[in-house]
Write a protein that holds these residues in place. Sequence first.
Motif, mmCIF file in Angstrom:
data_model
loop_
_atom_site.group_PDB
_atom_site.id
_atom_site.type_symbol
_atom_site.label_atom_id
_atom_site.label_comp_id
_atom_site.label_asym_id
_atom_site.label_seq_id
_atom_site.Cartn_x
_atom_site.Cartn_y
_atom_site.Cartn_z
ATOM 1 N N GLY A 9 0.807 -1.206 0.000
ATOM 2 C CA GLY A 9 0.000 0.000 0.000
ATOM 3 C C GLY A 9 0.845 1.263 0.000
ATOM 4 O O GLY A 9 2.083 1.208 0.076
ATOM 5 N N GLY A 11 2.965 4.180 0.994
ATOM 6 C CA GLY A 11 3.875 4.414 2.120
ATOM 7 C C GLY A 11 4.254 3.181 2.921
ATOM 8 O O GLY A 11 4.820 3.292 4.006
ATOM 9 N N THR A 16 11.662 1.628 -0.472
ATOM 10 C CA THR A 16 12.750 1.336 0.459
ATOM 11 C C THR A 16 13.198 -0.112 0.297
ATOM 12 O O THR A 16 14.393 -0.405 0.244
ATOM 13 C CB THR A 16 12.277 1.612 1.909
ATOM 14 N N TYR A 166 1.902 13.395 -6.028
ATOM 15 C CA TYR A 166 1.887 11.971 -5.760
ATOM 16 C C TYR A 166 1.848 11.204 -7.079
ATOM 17 O O TYR A 166 1.233 11.653 -8.033
ATOM 18 C CB TYR A 166 0.656 11.642 -4.891
ATOM 19 N N ARG A 169 -1.109 6.748 -10.464
ATOM 20 C CA ARG A 169 -1.075 5.299 -10.596
ATOM 21 C C ARG A 169 -2.318 4.784 -11.284
ATOM 22 O O ARG A 169 -3.416 5.247 -11.017
ATOM 23 C CB ARG A 169 -0.933 4.652 -9.222
ATOM 24 N N ARG A 199 6.659 12.424 4.639
ATOM 25 C CA ARG A 199 7.388 12.508 3.379
ATOM 26 C C ARG A 199 6.775 13.489 2.394
ATOM 27 O O ARG A 199 7.453 14.339 1.848
ATOM 28 C CB ARG A 199 7.481 11.116 2.742
ATOM 29 N N ASN A 230 6.960 -4.393 7.574
ATOM 30 C CA ASN A 230 7.909 -3.269 7.674
ATOM 31 C C ASN A 230 7.553 -2.359 8.847
ATOM 32 O O ASN A 230 7.097 -1.230 8.660
ATOM 33 C CB ASN A 230 7.919 -2.497 6.353
ATOM 34 N N ALA A 232 9.808 -2.455 11.676
ATOM 35 C CA ALA A 232 11.022 -2.318 12.495
ATOM 36 C C ALA A 232 11.979 -1.316 11.839
ATOM 37 O O ALA A 232 11.584 -0.532 10.969
ATOM 38 C CB ALA A 232 11.673 -3.681 12.674
ATOM 39 N N SER A 233 13.226 -1.373 12.242
ATOM 40 C CA SER A 233 14.208 -0.399 11.755
ATOM 41 C C SER A 233 14.600 -0.704 10.303
ATOM 42 O O SER A 233 14.351 -1.802 9.781
ATOM 43 C CB SER A 233 15.463 -0.468 12.621
ATOM 44 N N LEU A 237 15.046 -4.227 8.211
ATOM 45 C CA LEU A 237 14.478 -4.398 6.867
ATOM 46 C C LEU A 237 15.544 -4.927 5.901
ATOM 47 O O LEU A 237 15.302 -5.853 5.131
ATOM 48 C CB LEU A 237 13.943 -3.045 6.389
HETATM 49 P P1 ATP Z 1 4.493 5.133 -1.991
HETATM 50 O O1 ATP Z 1 3.416 4.128 -2.099
HETATM 51 O O2 ATP Z 1 3.975 6.401 -1.443
HETATM 52 O O3 ATP Z 1 5.295 5.305 -3.223
HETATM 53 P P2 ATP Z 1 6.371 3.314 -0.744
HETATM 54 O O4 ATP Z 1 5.522 2.127 -0.428
HETATM 55 O O5 ATP Z 1 7.301 3.207 -1.881
HETATM 56 O O6 ATP Z 1 5.495 4.617 -0.838
HETATM 57 P P3 ATP Z 1 8.596 4.248 0.786
HETATM 58 O O7 ATP Z 1 8.742 5.471 -0.032
HETATM 59 O O8 ATP Z 1 9.611 3.181 0.641
HETATM 60 O O9 ATP Z 1 7.139 3.636 0.598
HETATM 61 O O10 ATP Z 1 8.496 4.599 2.333
HETATM 62 C C1 ATP Z 1 7.671 5.662 2.791
HETATM 63 C C2 ATP Z 1 8.473 6.506 3.769
HETATM 64 O O11 ATP Z 1 8.698 5.742 4.945
HETATM 65 C C3 ATP Z 1 9.842 6.911 3.248
HETATM 66 O O12 ATP Z 1 10.120 8.206 3.679
HETATM 67 C C4 ATP Z 1 10.789 5.902 3.880
HETATM 68 O O13 ATP Z 1 12.070 6.431 4.090
HETATM 69 C C5 ATP Z 1 10.094 5.623 5.203
HETATM 70 N N1 ATP Z 1 10.325 4.238 5.678
HETATM 71 C C6 ATP Z 1 10.065 3.096 5.015
HETATM 72 N N2 ATP Z 1 10.372 2.032 5.760
HETATM 73 C C7 ATP Z 1 10.849 2.507 6.933
HETATM 74 C C8 ATP Z 1 11.329 1.902 8.129
HETATM 75 N N3 ATP Z 1 11.393 0.565 8.289
HETATM 76 N N4 ATP Z 1 11.727 2.718 9.119
HETATM 77 C C9 ATP Z 1 11.660 4.059 8.988
HETATM 78 N N5 ATP Z 1 11.211 4.708 7.900
HETATM 79 C C10 ATP Z 1 10.804 3.937 6.874
#
Ligand code: ATP
Length: 257
Positions: A9, A11, A16, A166, A169, A199, A230, A232-233, A237
Amino acid sequence: MFTVGLTGGIGSGKSTVADCFTALGVPVIDTDVIARELTAPARGTPPDARPAGGLGAAPGGAALNAIRATFGEAVMQADGTLDRAALRRRIFADHAARHQLEAILHPRIRQVVGQTLATLTAPYALIVIPLLVQRQDHPQGAGRGCKADKSATTTHRPEGERLAAYPLRVETSGYQDVLNRVLVVDCPEEAQIARVMARNGLTHAEIKAILAAQAGRAERLAVADDIIVNTASLEALRAEVAALHQRYLALAAAPSP
Ligand code: ATP
């Protein structure tokens, strides 16, 4: 080639997680990046808009003419570039329009994915498909959430501008036949909301609206072969991804049944 589809979903941490795979040398194809290139100005997307290690070069703007022909000047800006906010409002408001946009983009995205896979020699590739799983009760992204989203974009301009940043999609499902495995990044909704607020600067209500239009966690988890929780730290991950990488290398090397 052995392929792993990565979804989750808003965020949840898809990018990451994808970055963790990239750091391990895995080729990553991101369907959002391809969609953006297909709708970029014809000269192509600036290289810095492409995530590090991103693959899937699409002809810049290859879908623009079809979008203009279908939706008219209302979704174009004066300089000939796509007005993403206007197109987003249009497809949230109108199921048929969403289908039309999908019909333009989906085959082109799939074609680029296929062409890219054909050029790779790695043991396996990761394909990021945010909308691999669509909401069953609102297959066109309609519903309460979308209406809230629409009103946010039309009546509160600042929020609308943030929403416009954003990724646009569209339906990209139909990949099940080319994926060997599906990896779902999962995390509680409140964590998703907190991360996206931090973000993108979207409001709680805007993110809830997007969440309402997306598949729910249960719907996504139902198709998962592997799940990363996801919560934890980032270090944890990375360790999870490293373990999955070993698993995928082994699966990719095993003779297909
Ligand atoms: P979107 O669907 O909006 O494109 P996404 O699923 O690709 O989002 P990310 O961009 O990877 O999600 O992560 C969202 C935010 O959360 C980013 O700023 C990322 O740095 C942060 N983040 C992701 N995982 C962690 C984590 N385990 N701990 C801390 N921050 C995290």
